[in-house]
Design an enzyme around this catalytic site. Sequence first.
Site, PDB file in Angstrom:
ATOM      1  N   GLU A 197      -5.148  -5.425  10.570  1.00  0.00           N
ATOM      2  CA  GLU A 197      -4.142  -4.389  10.791  1.00  0.00           C
ATOM      3  C   GLU A 197      -4.432  -3.665  12.106  1.00  0.00           C
ATOM      4  OE1 GLU A 197      -2.273  -3.088   6.845  1.00  0.00           O
ATOM      5  OE2 GLU A 197      -4.113  -1.981   7.044  1.00  0.00           O
ATOM      6  N   HIS A 226      -9.383   0.693   4.874  1.00  0.00           N
ATOM      7  CA  HIS A 226      -8.092   0.877   5.550  1.00  0.00           C
ATOM      8  C   HIS A 226      -8.293   1.770   6.775  1.00  0.00           C
ATOM      9  CE1 HIS A 226      -4.004   2.233   6.323  1.00  0.00           C
ATOM     10  NE2 HIS A 226      -3.616   1.122   5.727  1.00  0.00           N
ATOM     11  N   GLY A 283       2.436   2.003  10.669  1.00  0.00           N
ATOM     12  CA  GLY A 283       3.326   3.149  10.493  1.00  0.00           C
ATOM     13  C   GLY A 283       4.014   3.598  11.775  1.00  0.00           C
ATOM     14  N   LYS A 299       0.054   4.258  -0.227  1.00  0.00           N
ATOM     15  CA  LYS A 299      -0.617   5.424   0.403  1.00  0.00           C
ATOM     16  C   LYS A 299      -0.426   6.681  -0.460  1.00  0.00           C
ATOM     17  CE  LYS A 299       0.154   3.297   4.845  1.00  0.00           C
ATOM     18  NZ  LYS A 299       0.040   3.428   6.289  1.00  0.00           N
ATOM     19  N   GLU A 331      -6.767   4.226   7.880  1.00  0.00           N
ATOM     20  CA  GLU A 331      -6.669   5.676   7.647  1.00  0.00           C
ATOM     21  C   GLU A 331      -7.964   6.207   7.045  1.00  0.00           C
ATOM     22  OE1 GLU A 331      -2.962   5.269   5.576  1.00  0.00           O
ATOM     23  OE2 GLU A 331      -2.119   4.633   7.496  1.00  0.00           O
ATOM     24  N   ASN A 363       0.866  -1.181   0.000  1.00  0.00           N
ATOM     25  CA  ASN A 363       0.000   0.000   0.000  1.00  0.00           C
ATOM     26  C   ASN A 363       0.900   1.228   0.000  1.00  0.00           C
ATOM     27  OD1 ASN A 363      -1.812   2.032   0.515  1.00  0.00           O
ATOM     28  ND2 ASN A 363      -2.289   1.385   2.615  1.00  0.00           N
TER      29      ASN A 363
HETATM   30  C1  PEP Z   1      -0.623  -0.170   5.883  1.00  0.00           C
HETATM   31  O1  PEP Z   1      -0.636   0.957   5.432  1.00  0.00           O
HETATM   32  O2  PEP Z   1      -1.548  -0.929   5.588  1.00  0.00           O
HETATM   33  C2  PEP Z   1       0.479  -0.564   6.753  1.00  0.00           C
HETATM   34  C3  PEP Z   1       0.437  -1.740   7.300  1.00  0.00           C
HETATM   35  O3  PEP Z   1       1.506   0.335   6.920  1.00  0.00           O
HETATM   36  P1  PEP Z   1       2.952   0.038   7.614  1.00  0.00           P
HETATM   37  O4  PEP Z   1       3.451  -1.253   7.016  1.00  0.00           O
HETATM   38  O5  PEP Z   1       3.782   1.215   7.242  1.00  0.00           O
HETATM   39  O6  PEP Z   1       2.710  -0.086   9.080  1.00  0.00           O
END
Ligand code: PEP
Length: 251
Positions: A167, A95, A173, A11, A97, A9
């Site tokens: 997640e 997601h 992040g 982003k 976010e 991803n």
């Molecule tokens: C994500 O954006 O789905 C994610 C898991 O980000 P990161 O790997 O940077 O934690």
Amino acid sequence: MRKPFIAGNWKMNMDCAGAKALAAGLAEQLKSVDTVDVAVCPPSVYLQAVATELSSSNVALGSQNVYFEGNGAFTGELSCAMLKDVCCTYAIIGHSERRHVIGETDELINKKVTAAITGGLLPILCVGELLEEREAEKTTEVVTQQIKKGLAGVTAEKMLAVTIAYEPVWAIGTGKTATADQAQEVHAMIRALLAEMYDQTTADQVRIQYGGSAKPGNTAELMANPDVDGLLVGGAALKVEDFAAMIKTVA
Ligand code: PEP
């Protein structure tokens, strides 16, 4: 037997030249990998350019979002048909976010999941608890609700199009990865929930990715869990060497 599935991803990162270079680098690095499904999800403005770089590779393309309507007065949104038109196979939906920054609800996410399946995209439905929810021991409750509401009306047959990405929001992040045990515990809970909602055969076929600070150094440990079928990767998906290393570890 579930084939591992690793998705990146990107982003809201990259410019067009960087996106093309990343895609071209992955296509080159991963040309002999066929035991892992791989996808990248660039910003939508770069989908077409990335699709060109990936055209003869085994790296698939996904979007970071999709709208549930087919066309019309929905300023700023993209339909399934538009995303398929630029070669998307997958769509990340719900997601954290989009849930917690943009304010998407389970009801909206459910409409997107349903529309994606009907429109021929394979949804990656993201679920996961906030830190305060984990600390209050509400992880099972939160994830169960997100899955039940996100998949409302999705039949067992249609469920085979869906990947779930667990997640934990506190791990995204932040550099704080869930331990392998924490990931396995929630993944097993999700699979048991799918067996209850559908049947064991369906539950055994659905791939459940882990996401949250996954990187080359923790890939093997996370993927060693019986119910971790892949990874959704943010930061580490922005570097050819890191993302390719993770996929090669799994392959
Ligand atoms: C994500 O954006 O789905 C994610 C898991 O980000 P990161 O790997 O940077 O934690």
